[in-house]
Design an enzyme around this catalytic site. Sequence first.
Site, PDB file in Angstrom:
ATOM      1  N   HIS A  56       6.296   0.441   6.315  1.00  0.00           N
ATOM      2  CA  HIS A  56       7.015   0.795   5.092  1.00  0.00           C
ATOM      3  C   HIS A  56       6.631   2.215   4.692  1.00  0.00           C
ATOM      4  O   HIS A  56       5.556   2.711   5.061  1.00  0.00           O
ATOM      5  CB  HIS A  56       6.668  -0.177   3.967  1.00  0.00           C
ATOM      6  CG  HIS A  56       7.238  -1.544   4.158  1.00  0.00           C
ATOM      7  ND1 HIS A  56       7.407  -2.419   3.112  1.00  0.00           N
ATOM      8  CD2 HIS A  56       7.679  -2.202   5.252  1.00  0.00           C
ATOM      9  CE1 HIS A  56       7.933  -3.551   3.542  1.00  0.00           C
ATOM     10  NE2 HIS A  56       8.091  -3.440   4.856  1.00  0.00           N
ATOM     11  N   GLU A  58       5.585   3.579   1.939  1.00  0.00           N
ATOM     12  CA  GLU A  58       4.327   3.737   1.208  1.00  0.00           C
ATOM     13  C   GLU A  58       3.129   3.621   2.144  1.00  0.00           C
ATOM     14  O   GLU A  58       2.194   4.425   2.058  1.00  0.00           O
ATOM     15  CB  GLU A  58       4.205   2.684   0.096  1.00  0.00           C
ATOM     16  CG  GLU A  58       5.240   2.821  -1.002  1.00  0.00           C
ATOM     17  CD  GLU A  58       6.483   1.978  -0.773  1.00  0.00           C
ATOM     18  OE1 GLU A  58       7.151   1.633  -1.752  1.00  0.00           O
ATOM     19  OE2 GLU A  58       6.801   1.658   0.405  1.00  0.00           O
ATOM     20  N   CYS A  86       6.851  -3.124  -2.649  1.00  0.00           N
ATOM     21  CA  CYS A  86       6.883  -4.548  -2.310  1.00  0.00           C
ATOM     22  C   CYS A  86       5.454  -5.098  -2.375  1.00  0.00           C
ATOM     23  O   CYS A  86       4.499  -4.328  -2.512  1.00  0.00           O
ATOM     24  CB  CYS A  86       7.476  -4.738  -0.914  1.00  0.00           C
ATOM     25  SG  CYS A  86       6.351  -4.293   0.426  1.00  0.00           S
ATOM     26  N   CYS A  89       3.065  -3.395   0.209  1.00  0.00           N
ATOM     27  CA  CYS A  89       2.750  -2.012  -0.155  1.00  0.00           C
ATOM     28  C   CYS A  89       1.860  -1.961  -1.390  1.00  0.00           C
ATOM     29  O   CYS A  89       0.954  -1.127  -1.465  1.00  0.00           O
ATOM     30  CB  CYS A  89       4.035  -1.226  -0.381  1.00  0.00           C
ATOM     31  SG  CYS A  89       4.968  -0.975   1.144  1.00  0.00           S
TER      32      CYS A  89
END
Length: 159
Positions: A56, A58, A86, A89
Amino acid sequence: MINEQDTRFLRRAIALAREGMLTGRGGPFGAVVVKDGEIIGESSNCVTSTNDPTAHAEVMAIRAACATLGTFQLDGCTLYTSCEPCPMCLGAIYWARPARVLYAAEHTDAAIAGFDDSFIYAELAKPYTHRSIPTEQSLQNEAKTVFIEWADKHDKVAY
């Protein structure tokens, strides 16, 4: 308080989200890590291009920033992300310990586009025996000995 610099870095995260999406790197997410007014790590989502479900934006930006700083902590840093993080993250963010996080879109905006993580929050609230992915525990006493050894280790790097 959001200032002009914050707006500039949030816009960079949004631009990375769009760029990553348009170039096929992954989903429409971007993130930037800033320290002392300088970008020290940034990324778009790379899940589909790397076949890595943890890639992801991040997480990738945190990895890049930590590599730049040569440490596993983001003390004094701000993480800017194109969307509310999310659960995965968010966990990575708390482990990295930046000073603050700013995000643009909400998780509900992402859900409308097909990125709905509400099921993960629901799963986390359940006992592991009731989660949709079967989970079992075994060998707890054997595994606990490693933690006892860690607690007694004199040359450990605490984090």
